[in-house]
Motif scaffolding. Structure first.
Motif, mmCIF file in Angstrom:
data_model
loop_
_atom_site.group_PDB
_atom_site.id
_atom_site.type_symbol
_atom_site.label_atom_id
_atom_site.label_comp_id
_atom_site.label_asym_id
_atom_site.label_seq_id
_atom_site.Cartn_x
_atom_site.Cartn_y
_atom_site.Cartn_z
ATOM 1 N N HIS A 12 43.116 4.641 49.485
ATOM 2 C CA HIS A 12 44.577 4.629 49.444
ATOM 3 C C HIS A 12 45.113 3.701 48.359
ATOM 4 C CE1 HIS A 12 45.202 7.134 52.968
ATOM 5 N NE2 HIS A 12 44.259 6.441 53.584
ATOM 6 N N SER A 13 44.392 2.607 48.103
ATOM 7 C CA SER A 13 44.867 1.629 47.114
ATOM 8 C C SER A 13 43.679 0.921 46.468
ATOM 9 C CB SER A 13 45.757 0.585 47.798
ATOM 10 O OG SER A 13 44.973 -0.226 48.673
ATOM 11 N N GLU A 14 43.953 0.205 45.391
ATOM 12 C CA GLU A 14 42.907 -0.600 44.744
ATOM 13 C C GLU A 14 42.387 -1.670 45.697
ATOM 14 O OE1 GLU A 14 43.239 -1.908 40.579
ATOM 15 O OE2 GLU A 14 45.049 -0.669 40.496
ATOM 16 N N ALA A 15 43.287 -2.260 46.477
ATOM 17 C CA ALA A 15 42.871 -3.288 47.430
ATOM 18 C C ALA A 15 41.903 -2.707 48.469
ATOM 19 C CB ALA A 15 44.090 -3.890 48.126
ATOM 20 N N ASP A 16 42.151 -1.472 48.903
ATOM 21 C CA ASP A 16 41.233 -0.816 49.839
ATOM 22 C C ASP A 16 39.870 -0.588 49.190
ATOM 23 O OD1 ASP A 16 43.125 -0.671 51.898
ATOM 24 O OD2 ASP A 16 43.802 1.333 51.302
ATOM 25 N N ALA A 17 39.878 -0.137 47.955
ATOM 26 C CA ALA A 17 38.624 0.082 47.227
ATOM 27 C C ALA A 17 37.872 -1.238 47.045
ATOM 28 C CB ALA A 17 38.900 0.735 45.874
ATOM 29 N N ASP A 18 38.587 -2.290 46.687
ATOM 30 C CA ASP A 18 37.972 -3.613 46.508
ATOM 31 C C ASP A 18 37.326 -4.103 47.802
ATOM 32 O OD1 ASP A 18 38.893 -3.638 43.883
ATOM 33 O OD2 ASP A 18 40.594 -4.963 44.313
ATOM 34 N N ALA A 19 38.037 -3.966 48.924
ATOM 35 C CA ALA A 19 37.545 -4.465 50.207
ATOM 36 C C ALA A 19 36.298 -3.712 50.666
ATOM 37 C CB ALA A 19 38.641 -4.370 51.260
ATOM 38 N N MET A 20 36.343 -2.391 50.577
ATOM 39 C CA MET A 20 35.194 -1.616 51.035
ATOM 40 C C MET A 20 33.996 -1.801 50.105
ATOM 41 S SD MET A 20 35.098 2.305 52.293
ATOM 42 C CE MET A 20 33.573 3.125 52.730
ATOM 43 N N THR A 21 34.244 -1.886 48.810
ATOM 44 C CA THR A 21 33.170 -2.106 47.844
ATOM 45 C C THR A 21 32.505 -3.458 48.078
ATOM 46 O OG1 THR A 21 34.216 -0.676 46.218
ATOM 47 C CG2 THR A 21 32.625 -2.269 45.388
ATOM 48 N N ALA A 22 33.293 -4.485 48.322
ATOM 49 C CA ALA A 22 32.732 -5.817 48.580
ATOM 50 C C ALA A 22 31.860 -5.811 49.836
ATOM 51 C CB ALA A 22 33.860 -6.841 48.715
ATOM 52 N N ASP A 23 32.321 -5.143 50.881
ATOM 53 C CA ASP A 23 31.545 -5.047 52.118
ATOM 54 C C ASP A 23 30.253 -4.255 51.877
ATOM 55 O OD1 ASP A 23 30.778 -5.196 54.776
ATOM 56 O OD2 ASP A 23 32.263 -3.746 55.487
ATOM 57 N N TYR A 24 30.342 -3.189 51.120
ATOM 58 C CA TYR A 24 29.188 -2.350 50.791
ATOM 59 C C TYR A 24 28.129 -3.161 50.042
ATOM 60 C CZ TYR A 24 26.697 1.714 48.820
ATOM 61 O OH TYR A 24 25.759 2.643 48.444
ATOM 62 N N ILE A 25 28.557 -3.900 49.032
ATOM 63 C CA ILE A 25 27.630 -4.716 48.240
ATOM 64 C C ILE A 25 26.975 -5.792 49.101
ATOM 65 C CG2 ILE A 25 27.498 -6.414 46.367
ATOM 66 C CD1 ILE A 25 29.707 -4.694 44.952
ATOM 67 N N ALA A 26 27.770 -6.449 49.925
ATOM 68 C CA ALA A 26 27.254 -7.545 50.750
ATOM 69 C C ALA A 26 26.255 -7.067 51.807
ATOM 70 C CB ALA A 26 28.413 -8.273 51.426
ATOM 71 N N ASN A 27 26.407 -5.842 52.280
ATOM 72 C CA ASN A 27 25.600 -5.377 53.410
ATOM 73 C C ASN A 27 24.686 -4.185 53.106
ATOM 74 O OD1 ASN A 27 26.629 -7.160 55.600
ATOM 75 N ND2 ASN A 27 28.549 -6.279 54.881
ATOM 76 N N PHE A 28 24.624 -3.776 51.850
ATOM 77 C CA PHE A 28 23.894 -2.563 51.488
ATOM 78 C C PHE A 28 22.451 -2.565 51.991
ATOM 79 C CE2 PHE A 28 21.095 -0.123 48.777
ATOM 80 C CZ PHE A 28 21.694 1.120 48.837
ATOM 81 N N GLU A 29 21.702 -3.595 51.685
ATOM 82 C CA GLU A 29 20.271 -3.607 52.018
ATOM 83 C C GLU A 29 20.014 -3.535 53.517
ATOM 84 O OE1 GLU A 29 17.901 -6.460 49.946
ATOM 85 O OE2 GLU A 29 18.952 -6.080 48.075
ATOM 86 N N SER A 30 20.854 -4.173 54.312
ATOM 87 C CA SER A 30 20.646 -4.117 55.763
ATOM 88 C C SER A 30 21.127 -2.790 56.358
ATOM 89 C CB SER A 30 21.354 -5.282 56.461
ATOM 90 O OG SER A 30 22.749 -5.190 56.287
ATOM 91 N N MET A 31 22.123 -2.166 55.741
ATOM 92 C CA MET A 31 22.635 -0.895 56.256
ATOM 93 C C MET A 31 21.786 0.295 55.825
ATOM 94 S SD MET A 31 26.798 -1.118 55.976
ATOM 95 C CE MET A 31 26.806 -1.163 54.184
ATOM 96 N N PHE A 32 21.220 0.228 54.617
ATOM 97 C CA PHE A 32 20.534 1.380 54.039
ATOM 98 C C PHE A 32 19.122 1.037 53.563
ATOM 99 C CE2 PHE A 32 25.118 1.778 53.182
ATOM 100 C CZ PHE A 32 25.380 2.912 53.949
ATOM 101 N N PRO A 33 18.257 0.552 54.451
ATOM 102 C CA PRO A 33 16.911 0.171 54.019
ATOM 103 C C PRO A 33 16.077 1.362 53.536
ATOM 104 C CG PRO A 33 17.055 0.123 56.402
ATOM 105 C CD PRO A 33 18.452 0.337 55.881
#
Length: 104
Positions: A12-33
């Motif tokens: 919906h917005s750049e802020a939404d993209a920023d928030a989800m991207t940051a969460d994805y980067i921080a948790n990628f390895e544990s979510m998608f081993p």
């Protein structure tokens, strides 16, 4: 044979993209081993294209029905559209090494 899943997410917005991207980067390895490779590109202020390679269809399904769905549900209010466009063989790969290309 490895399988690649390509997904396009529009926020919906750049802020939404920023928030989800940051969460994805921080948790990628544990979510998608099970993920062997992942290339994610921010192709616009509110759009991300994701290409993720898995060993087989079973690995995609294991991730998709568990961690991936939970992650998408967590951020559902940020997502305007999400399209799983393609699943297919990653038989053709180009890998760049400091200006050289290697074809596998």
């Amino acid at each position: 044979m490895s399988i690649c899943r390509t997904t396009i997410v529009e926020y919906h917005s750049e802020a939404d993209a920023d928030a989800m991207t940051a969460d994805y980067i921080a948790n990628f390895e544990s979510m998608f081993p099970e993920c062997e490779k992942s290339i994610n590109s921010r192709v616009g202020p509110t759009t991300v294209v994701s290409n993720s390679v898995y060993a087989d269809e079973a690995a995609i399904e294991k991730t998709g029905s568990g961690p991936r769905q939970a992650f998408m549900d967590k951020h559902k209010d940020r997502i305007k559209n999400c399209h799983d466009l393609h699943r297919g063989s990653d038989a053709f790969k180009i890998i760049h090494f400091w200006g050289r290309q290697s074809y596998h």
